[in-house]
Design a protein around this motif. Structure first.
Motif, PDB file in Angstrom:
ATOM      1  N   THR A 117       0.851  -1.184   0.000  1.00 34.32           N
ATOM      2  CA  THR A 117       0.000   0.000   0.000  1.00 34.32           C
ATOM      3  C   THR A 117       0.885   1.232   0.000  1.00 34.32           C
ATOM      4  OG1 THR A 117      -1.611   1.278   1.276  1.00 34.32           O
ATOM      5  CG2 THR A 117      -0.143  -0.150   2.521  1.00 34.32           C
ATOM      6  N   SER A 122      -6.561   7.491   1.111  1.00 31.74           N
ATOM      7  CA  SER A 122      -7.287   6.697   0.114  1.00 31.74           C
ATOM      8  C   SER A 122      -6.221   5.950  -0.690  1.00 31.74           C
ATOM      9  CB  SER A 122      -8.128   7.592  -0.796  1.00 31.74           C
ATOM     10  OG  SER A 122      -9.140   8.261  -0.046  1.00 31.74           O
ATOM     11  N   ALA A 251     -11.806  -2.994   4.488  1.00 30.89           N
ATOM     12  CA  ALA A 251     -11.218  -2.355   3.307  1.00 30.89           C
ATOM     13  C   ALA A 251     -11.202  -3.306   2.117  1.00 30.89           C
ATOM     14  CB  ALA A 251      -9.797  -1.879   3.627  1.00 30.89           C
ATOM     15  N   TRP A 261      -9.400   5.059   7.342  1.00 34.36           N
ATOM     16  CA  TRP A 261      -7.951   4.971   7.096  1.00 34.36           C
ATOM     17  C   TRP A 261      -7.171   5.757   8.142  1.00 34.36           C
ATOM     18  CZ3 TRP A 261      -6.188   1.217   4.541  1.00 34.36           C
ATOM     19  CH2 TRP A 261      -6.860   0.693   3.436  1.00 34.36           C
ATOM     20  N   ARG A 264      -6.929   3.578  11.122  1.00 31.96           N
ATOM     21  CA  ARG A 264      -5.931   2.529  10.941  1.00 31.96           C
ATOM     22  C   ARG A 264      -4.515   3.077  11.134  1.00 31.96           C
ATOM     23  NH1 ARG A 264      -2.270  -0.305   8.508  1.00 31.96           N
ATOM     24  NH2 ARG A 264      -2.550  -2.543   8.062  1.00 31.96           N
TER      25      ARG A 264
END
Length: 339
Positions: A117, A122, A251, A261, A264
């Protein structure tokens, strides 16, 4: 790139390396099998992708041993490997053609859906990390499995490859930990426990029997006391990790909003702080104590059969209380469910 080997488990017979890989030819001491492991790091600059795939193809083709290839390829294999539609399909085809030409099979992952990621609110999420094996290696380890663990700290998910062999049982011997001496309440606890054991053994006439009873009782006490050290931090880490995995699950299936997010990222920061505190403890402790003192077709069909065996193997179950892993825990849950 780094490739480390546990010398209690393997003997390295040869080392090789290139611009994009490290390759070790190893002897596995537990069963005397010989095979090769490649760790790769594909270029993020895709102008060098052809060089990467060419070097990897040449090295794998030249390797005469069963082999496993794993790492960050920086390439995807299809639309399911990315959470958006920005995909270079010719590059995808080139990667898949390379894998097919080398007759390698990808080990199916469990755990995290994506392995990379960009860690934005986003985020872009992809599967860039994977493990490929030859049919010969898969024949050696037909019950191998691959776990993509939760991403913490890094932008990549750690991959844990298991050969499927039964792990040796942990030794039941008692080991005294020098770090216990650093605990301020350790001496007082030992004295109190010793006095209690001495009173319990007072009726014994034989000094040797008294000693054995006290020593056995003290070992049992210290084993339990040592196991509970840091339990509060461990429980907190486990709770935070469970929350992160729950958010990752949302997610993967429905997506997270910016608030999700952000939550997280906050939880990951807490977990990293706890890990740094633990790491510092072990670093200081090390300074204070340790430094002072068949044919191709047959192999092909075997690979498919092994794939079915892995698919049927139960590595985890989701229950009302959460995810269950571990052979004993799975057996107990299944037994209780059908009893």
């Amino acid at each position: 790139m780094l490739l480390g080997v546990n010398e209690d488990a393997f003997e390295v017979l040869e080392w090789h390396w290139g611009a994009f890989f490290i390759w070790a030819y190893v002897l596995q001491l537990s069963n005397t099998s010989r095979w090769s492991i490649f760790v790769v790091y594909g270029p993020a600059d895709h102008r060098r992708t052809a060089d990467f795939l060419g070097e990897l193809s040449a090295a794998v083709t030249a390797c005469p041993f069963p082999l496993v290839v794993g790492g960050d390829f920086n390439l995807i294999r299809g639309s399911e490997d990315k959470n958006n539609d920005n995909i270079d399909w010719p590059r995808v085809q080139r990667f898949n053609d390379c894998i097919a030409s080398l007759a390698l099979r990808e080990i199916r992952r469990t755990g995290a859906r994506y392995t990379w990621t960009n860690k934005q609110l986003s985020p872009v999420r992809c599967v860039l990390d994977r493990v490929l094996v030859s049919p010969e290696w898969e024949g050696l380890f037909p019950l191998c499995s691959l776990l993509a663990d939760t991403i913490i700290g890094s932008d990549h998910s750690p991959l844990v490859l298991s050969s499927g062999e039964e792990l040796g049982k942990r030794s039941s011997r008692f080991f005294f930990q020098k770090g216990w001496l650093e605990k301020p309440d350790f001496h007082g606890l030992v004295v109190l426990r010793w006095q209690g054991l001495l009173r319990d053994a007072a009726q014994c006439q034989d000094p040797v029997t008294v000693w054995h009873r006290i020593a056995a009782g003290l070992r049992q006490f210290l084993r339990g006391w040592g196991a509970n050290l840091g339990k509060e931090d461990r429980d907190l880490k486990a709770d935070i990790l469970a929350q992160i995995r729950e958010l990752d699950g949302v997610a993967d299936h429905a997506g997270l909003d910016d608030e999700g997010w952000a939550m997280r990222c906050h939880l990951e920061g807490q977990l990293l702080h706890l890990s740094r505190v633990e790491e510092e403890y072990w670093r200081q402790r090390s300074r204070a104590n340790w430094l002072i003192q068949g044919d191709a077709n047959t192999a092909f069909f075997h690979a498919f059969a092994n794939g079915r065996r892995r698919k049927c193997a139960i590595s985890s179950l989701i229950s009302d209380s959460g995810t269950i892993t571990g052979e004993r825990e799975l057996q107990a849950h299944i037994y209780d469910f059908y009893s």
